[in-house]
Motif scaffolding. Structure first.
Motif, mmCIF file in Angstrom:
data_model
loop_
_atom_site.group_PDB
_atom_site.id
_atom_site.type_symbol
_atom_site.label_atom_id
_atom_site.label_comp_id
_atom_site.label_asym_id
_atom_site.label_seq_id
_atom_site.Cartn_x
_atom_site.Cartn_y
_atom_site.Cartn_z
ATOM 1 N N GLU A 195 -40.744 12.826 -23.067
ATOM 2 C CA GLU A 195 -40.925 11.467 -22.551
ATOM 3 C C GLU A 195 -40.182 10.448 -23.423
ATOM 4 O O GLU A 195 -39.620 9.476 -22.915
ATOM 5 C CB GLU A 195 -42.427 11.145 -22.483
ATOM 6 C CG GLU A 195 -42.768 9.799 -21.881
ATOM 7 C CD GLU A 195 -42.080 9.522 -20.541
ATOM 8 O OE1 GLU A 195 -41.941 10.455 -19.740
ATOM 9 O OE2 GLU A 195 -41.675 8.360 -20.309
ATOM 10 N N PHE A 196 -40.160 10.691 -24.726
ATOM 11 C CA PHE A 196 -39.446 9.806 -25.655
ATOM 12 C C PHE A 196 -37.959 9.750 -25.297
ATOM 13 O O PHE A 196 -37.352 8.679 -25.233
ATOM 14 C CB PHE A 196 -39.637 10.322 -27.097
ATOM 15 C CG PHE A 196 -38.960 9.495 -28.152
ATOM 16 C CD1 PHE A 196 -39.651 8.476 -28.797
ATOM 17 C CD2 PHE A 196 -37.636 9.735 -28.506
ATOM 18 C CE1 PHE A 196 -39.016 7.702 -29.770
ATOM 19 C CE2 PHE A 196 -37.003 8.962 -29.475
ATOM 20 C CZ PHE A 196 -37.699 7.945 -30.111
ATOM 21 N N VAL A 197 -37.369 10.920 -25.048
ATOM 22 C CA VAL A 197 -35.942 10.977 -24.707
ATOM 23 C C VAL A 197 -35.691 10.267 -23.376
ATOM 24 O O VAL A 197 -34.715 9.528 -23.216
ATOM 25 C CB VAL A 197 -35.443 12.438 -24.656
ATOM 26 C CG1 VAL A 197 -34.005 12.502 -24.175
ATOM 27 C CG2 VAL A 197 -35.565 13.085 -26.032
ATOM 28 N N ARG A 198 -36.596 10.483 -22.425
ATOM 29 C CA ARG A 198 -36.430 9.831 -21.115
ATOM 30 C C ARG A 198 -36.542 8.316 -21.256
ATOM 31 O O ARG A 198 -35.815 7.570 -20.594
ATOM 32 C CB ARG A 198 -37.476 10.357 -20.131
ATOM 33 C CG ARG A 198 -37.322 11.854 -19.896
ATOM 34 C CD ARG A 198 -38.368 12.374 -18.953
ATOM 35 N NE ARG A 198 -38.094 11.914 -17.588
ATOM 36 C CZ ARG A 198 -38.878 12.204 -16.558
ATOM 37 N NH1 ARG A 198 -39.962 12.921 -16.729
ATOM 38 N NH2 ARG A 198 -38.571 11.770 -15.364
ATOM 39 N N ALA A 199 -37.430 7.858 -22.131
ATOM 40 C CA ALA A 199 -37.567 6.423 -22.364
ATOM 41 C C ALA A 199 -36.276 5.860 -22.964
ATOM 42 O O ALA A 199 -35.828 4.769 -22.605
ATOM 43 C CB ALA A 199 -38.758 6.146 -23.285
ATOM 44 N N PHE A 200 -35.664 6.641 -23.864
ATOM 45 C CA PHE A 200 -34.385 6.202 -24.437
ATOM 46 C C PHE A 200 -33.318 6.083 -23.346
ATOM 47 O O PHE A 200 -32.562 5.108 -23.303
ATOM 48 C CB PHE A 200 -33.924 7.174 -25.531
ATOM 49 C CG PHE A 200 -32.511 6.912 -25.974
ATOM 50 C CD1 PHE A 200 -32.227 5.863 -26.831
ATOM 51 C CD2 PHE A 200 -31.464 7.685 -25.484
ATOM 52 C CE1 PHE A 200 -30.908 5.586 -27.200
ATOM 53 C CE2 PHE A 200 -30.154 7.425 -25.853
ATOM 54 C CZ PHE A 200 -29.880 6.373 -26.713
ATOM 55 N N LEU A 201 -33.279 7.057 -22.448
ATOM 56 C CA LEU A 201 -32.278 7.017 -21.378
ATOM 57 C C LEU A 201 -32.521 5.837 -20.435
ATOM 58 O O LEU A 201 -31.569 5.198 -19.977
ATOM 59 C CB LEU A 201 -32.265 8.337 -20.591
ATOM 60 C CG LEU A 201 -31.726 9.558 -21.347
ATOM 61 C CD1 LEU A 201 -31.777 10.795 -20.453
ATOM 62 C CD2 LEU A 201 -30.304 9.333 -21.848
ATOM 63 N N ARG A 202 -33.777 5.555 -20.165
ATOM 64 C CA ARG A 202 -34.083 4.393 -19.303
ATOM 65 C C ARG A 202 -33.632 3.105 -19.978
ATOM 66 O O ARG A 202 -33.043 2.229 -19.347
ATOM 67 C CB ARG A 202 -35.594 4.327 -19.018
ATOM 68 C CG ARG A 202 -36.092 5.364 -18.017
ATOM 69 C CD ARG A 202 -37.471 4.999 -17.457
ATOM 70 N NE ARG A 202 -38.500 4.913 -18.486
ATOM 71 C CZ ARG A 202 -39.234 5.963 -18.904
ATOM 72 N NH1 ARG A 202 -39.036 7.161 -18.370
ATOM 73 N NH2 ARG A 202 -40.142 5.813 -19.830
ATOM 74 N N GLU A 203 -33.885 3.022 -21.279
ATOM 75 C CA GLU A 203 -33.456 1.837 -22.036
ATOM 76 C C GLU A 203 -31.930 1.726 -22.021
ATOM 77 O O GLU A 203 -31.370 0.639 -21.837
ATOM 78 C CB GLU A 203 -33.967 1.955 -23.477
ATOM 79 C CG GLU A 203 -33.509 0.837 -24.398
ATOM 80 C CD GLU A 203 -33.884 1.119 -25.853
ATOM 81 O OE1 GLU A 203 -35.090 1.169 -26.157
ATOM 82 O OE2 GLU A 203 -32.963 1.296 -26.680
ATOM 83 N N ALA A 204 -31.256 2.875 -22.171
ATOM 84 C CA ALA A 204 -29.792 2.882 -22.215
ATOM 85 C C ALA A 204 -29.191 2.475 -20.880
ATOM 86 O O ALA A 204 -28.096 1.921 -20.817
ATOM 87 C CB ALA A 204 -29.293 4.280 -22.603
ATOM 88 N N ALA A 205 -29.916 2.762 -19.793
ATOM 89 C CA ALA A 205 -29.394 2.467 -18.462
ATOM 90 C C ALA A 205 -29.508 0.982 -18.127
ATOM 91 O O ALA A 205 -28.894 0.517 -17.167
ATOM 92 C CB ALA A 205 -30.150 3.296 -17.413
ATOM 93 N N ARG A 206 -30.292 0.248 -18.903
ATOM 94 C CA ARG A 206 -30.494 -1.169 -18.591
ATOM 95 C C ARG A 206 -29.338 -2.014 -19.064
ATOM 96 O O ARG A 206 -28.699 -1.691 -20.053
ATOM 97 C CB ARG A 206 -31.787 -1.677 -19.245
ATOM 98 C CG ARG A 206 -33.023 -1.270 -18.476
ATOM 99 C CD ARG A 206 -34.200 -2.190 -18.782
ATOM 100 N NE ARG A 206 -34.646 -2.066 -20.168
ATOM 101 C CZ ARG A 206 -35.580 -1.199 -20.577
ATOM 102 N NH1 ARG A 206 -36.140 -0.384 -19.716
ATOM 103 N NH2 ARG A 206 -35.944 -1.157 -21.830
#
Lengths: 253, 198
Positions: free
Chosen positions: B187-198
């Motif tokens: 979930e941590f990695v997915r949160a990073f990817l979501r942040e990166a996509a913004r």
């Protein structure tokens, strides 16, 4: 602070998890990928796959199992059994192992530990030591406990660390399969002799045995196998007992 | 979204790739550091030794450094976090120097540190999204940033407190292995990817 670890060991042969009784009768326990994932859900901190045939033909089967497991497992995976060279270590890591354990190969040629640690780091090099009581000390055995060596187990553990091993997986041959509890004396002696983590193995018959080897034996981690496969306890029950005894363990949602 | 994973040839990338590939991102494994830095998101994975990795990084060091300076989101894991610093006691060669400071040997407990350690004083949006109480570590070295305000979480091994998570804008370094830290790590990695996509 670090938690104590409960490490689940699965013996793998022909792409299946098997359970042997003194290597005589092998019972099929299940699919390694399924079992590893189930133990992760239950709260296992690590999984070890031990290739008990350790033949060249079986090697590619084991690597394939590791590959399929690593795609679904999000806790560390260690591969052991029949790994002889730093190139074997490389193949295991590329297949999906986080750590690799070396046993007979390290006794035959200790520099394999150095070569592996230099290429991949000590944190992935596990020295697996099979020890059997001999007078006042413990003797190292190789080839799955069949061959006696001249090495003293505590001295050998120290030497493995000097050669680059980042963890010791210590199995008591006397206790293995006995369900009589871990060899606490052996474990404490090795824990005192080395400054890397020690995983105790051999003899677990109950959750309380696990508590004892972590508390009195001073092990960083305990390896469990048979008592989980036959349903006499669960990873969850072991960790609940450890937590209620005041040992730090990882919480599982 | 293209996620470039810089592969310096050392270890297991399977769990990491599987973790990154979850939300429809395309994962590209690149042994060429300049090519890795041309993706939309850069991930520096975490197995191996500093000297070896730095020598693989050297040909593309300037490209990667300027891409990160221009806002390329970057996640460094374990050794990958250490590569975000200037240099290391573990081996020769230059890190990316995104975080001024040096990587030094971990002291004060059994080393390598192998196992699940507590995340302390976490103050980062990624830890809000993925509230990791413990995370999996396998390391012998830790980062010593010059600027302690870049440290957004800590862990303690034996008597030593060390940075678990550092951040500078869109660049995040974690000393633990989220891809080995079970469901919340993923979930941590997915949160990073979501942040990166913004």
């Amino acid at each position: 602070m670090l938690s104590r670890r409960v490490v689940v060991c699965l013996d793998v042969q022909g792409g299946r998890v098997v359970k042997g009784e003194q290597f005589i009768r092998l019972r099929d326990v299940g699919d390694p990928v399924e079992l590893a994932s189930r133990y992760e859900e239950e709260g296992a901190d690590e999984i070890v796959f031990l290739d008990i045939s350790a033949t060249a033909e079986e090697r590619s089967t084991l690597l394939d199992v590791a590959r399929r497991t690593a795609e679904r497992l999000f806790i560390p995976l260690t591969l052991g059994g029949g790994i002889r060279t730093a190139d074997d270590v490389s193949l295991a890591l590329r297949a999906g192992a986080d750590k690799v354990s070396l046993n007979s190969a390290a006794v035959d040629r200790p520099t394999v530990l150095e070569e592996s640690a230099a290429r991949f780091g000590s944190q992935c090099v596990v020295a697996s030591i099979d020890a059997k009581r001999d007078g006042d000390g413990w003797r190292v055995y190789t080839r799955g406990g069949r061959t006696r060596t001249e090495l003293d187990a505590v001295e050998w553990a120290r030497a493995c660390v000097a050669h680059g091993a980042g963890e010791i997986l210590l199995t008591s041959i006397d206790r293995d399969g006995s369900r009589a509890g871990y060899d606490l004396e052996l474990t404490s002696a090795v824990v005192a002799a080395v400054d890397v983590p020690v995983v105790a193995s051999g003899g677990a018959g109950s959750a309380d045995d696990v508590r004892e080897v972590l508390e009195s034996g001073g092990a960083d981690a305990a390896l469990v196998a048979g008592m989980l496969h036959d349903g006499s306890t669960t990873v969850r029950a072991i960790k609940e007992l450890l937590r209620s005894s005041g040992l730090r363990v990882r919480a599982v949602a | 979204m293209r996620v470039g994973v810089f592969d310096y040839g050392a270890g297991n990338l399977h769990s990491l790739i599987k973790t990154l590939a979850r939300d429809g991102a395309t994962v590209e494994i690149e042994s060429d550091p300049s090519a890795a830095a041309r993706a939309d998101v850069l991930v520096l994975p975490g197995v191996g030794a500093f000297g070896h990795a730095a020598s693989r990084l050297a040909p593309g060091l300037a490209d990667m450094r300027s891409a990160i300076a221009d806002g390329l989101p970057c996640l460094g894991i374990c050794l990958g976090m250490q590569l975000l610093f200037d240099s290391s006691d573990e081996g020769d060669g230059d890190g990316l120097g995104i975080f001024p400071g040096r990587v030094k040997r971990l002291e004060g407990g059994r080393v390598p540190q192998i196992g699940w350690n507590t995340i302390e004083d976490g103050a980062d949006p990624l830890l809000d999204a993925a509230p990791l109480e413990t995370a999996y570590y396998a390391n012998s070295y830790v980062c010593h940033p010059d600027d302690l305000s870049s440290v957004h979480a800590w862990s303690t091994h034996g008597t030593t407190r060390f940075p678990a998570l550092v951040r500078a804008g869109r660049t995040v370094g974690v000393q633990f292995h989220p891809e080995k830290s079970s469901a919340l790590g993923v979930e941590f990695v997915r949160a990073f990817l979501r942040e990166a996509a913004r």
